[in-house]
Design an enzyme around this catalytic site. Sequence first.
Site, mmCIF file in Angstrom:
data_model
loop_
_atom_site.group_PDB
_atom_site.id
_atom_site.type_symbol
_atom_site.label_atom_id
_atom_site.label_comp_id
_atom_site.label_asym_id
_atom_site.label_seq_id
_atom_site.Cartn_x
_atom_site.Cartn_y
_atom_site.Cartn_z
ATOM 1 C CE LYS A 237 -7.667 -5.911 -4.027
ATOM 2 N NZ LYS A 237 -8.112 -6.496 -2.782
ATOM 3 N NE ARG A 271 -6.253 -1.930 2.112
ATOM 4 C CZ ARG A 271 -5.487 -1.976 1.033
ATOM 5 N NH1 ARG A 271 -6.007 -2.242 -0.155
ATOM 6 N NH2 ARG A 271 -4.190 -1.750 1.137
HETATM 7 N N1 HH2 Z 1 -6.129 -5.647 -0.758
HETATM 8 C C1 HH2 Z 1 -4.837 -5.283 -0.920
HETATM 9 C C2 HH2 Z 1 -4.031 -5.039 0.198
HETATM 10 N N2 HH2 Z 1 -4.515 -5.138 1.451
HETATM 11 N N3 HH2 Z 1 -6.317 -5.587 2.905
HETATM 12 C C3 HH2 Z 1 -7.584 -5.950 3.098
HETATM 13 N N4 HH2 Z 1 -8.061 -6.067 4.341
HETATM 14 N N5 HH2 Z 1 -8.407 -6.222 2.038
HETATM 15 C C4 HH2 Z 1 -8.003 -6.142 0.755
HETATM 16 O O1 HH2 Z 1 -8.805 -6.417 -0.179
HETATM 17 C C5 HH2 Z 1 -6.641 -5.750 0.520
HETATM 18 C C6 HH2 Z 1 -5.804 -5.483 1.640
HETATM 19 C C7 HH2 Z 1 -4.281 -5.123 -2.292
HETATM 20 O O2 HH2 Z 1 -4.442 -3.798 -2.752
HETATM 21 P P1 HH2 Z 1 -3.261 -2.704 -2.760
HETATM 22 O O3 HH2 Z 1 -2.832 -2.391 -1.377
HETATM 23 O O4 HH2 Z 1 -3.677 -1.520 -3.550
HETATM 24 O O5 HH2 Z 1 -2.123 -3.397 -3.605
HETATM 25 P P2 HH2 Z 1 -0.718 -4.014 -3.221
HETATM 26 O O6 HH2 Z 1 -0.973 -5.175 -2.308
HETATM 27 O O7 HH2 Z 1 -0.124 -4.402 -4.562
HETATM 28 O O8 HH2 Z 1 0.070 -2.941 -2.505
#
Ligand code: HH2
Length: 293
Positions: A237, A271
């Site tokens: 992040k 995660r």
């Molecule tokens: N962060 C993201 C997405 N979902 N869910 C939970 N529970 N906690 C988190 O910190 C979290 C989440 C963002 O990360 P990512 O899925 O890699 O990115 P994007 O939302 O751009 O797909």
Amino acid sequence: MSDPGGTAGARRRRFSLRLGEVTLALGERTAIMGIVNVTPDSFSDGGTFLDPAAAVAHGLRLAAEGADILDVGGESTRPGARPVPEAEELRRVVPVVRELAARAGVPVSIDTTKAAVAEAALGAGATMVNDVSALRFDPRLGEVAARARAALVIMHMQGTPGTMQQAPHYDDLLGEVVAELAAGAARAAAAGIDPDRILVDPGIGFGKALEHNLELLDRLDALAALGRPIMVGPSRKAFIGRILDLPASERIEGTIAACCLAAARGAHLVRVHDVGVVRRALRVCDAILGGAA
Ligand code: HH2
């Protein structure tokens, strides 16, 4: 492993989480949720796994590397992301969930805020819903998860992905996050979700400035007051990029550092995108903390 000082027990309460046929022991060692983003625009891997076959292969690889759960998402929630229409999100995630639920050998979670997407994914074999809105965006999502007896992650976000990073502000960061997560857990219980199936997550990067993310990680143990397993998602992040001045593709060491610190502060589940390296680092952390390596 023995725990002469009793410190591991004090740091992390033990839980068992029912996910369909699987019961996951949480607290002995740090569990890992591997991220499968079936999106063109996720902040760190957008477009890489948009093809369903590539997403399935990636999920199988993450399971082989030691993921305890796979989290499939079809809508980026990065700051300023465009909402994805329901039909498009369904088209992206359902075939991937179906294949992974059948073949990965670990439970599958659906990362969505939409009841219809959750319902289809649960029908295709998912056993967990990861809702970054904590049941604020779609009033039907709680009911859908309850009916399927799914586990539910309640995550804290100030605002919405469109606006959340504009000017995040808190008078009492930990107090507000804990209170809002408690309200989310109460919404889940009111929708009929068994309290034993609820997890909480402080939402790193969701309506948080750098200092908020750092404080939440450092004081993660405050979430133990909620009496539920703690999940946290620091992977690749922007706060890591701000500290190291590096792009998302070069934030693995920062991710490992944040995951290890989170484990020591009471995280039950992290995660992450990079399961293999995080798994190895956490085995060492867990051994030091007195849990199973
Ligand atoms: N962060 C993201 C997405 N979902 N869910 C939970 N529970 N906690 C988190 O910190 C979290 C989440 C963002 O990360 P990512 O899925 O890699 O990115 P994007 O939302 O751009 O797909």
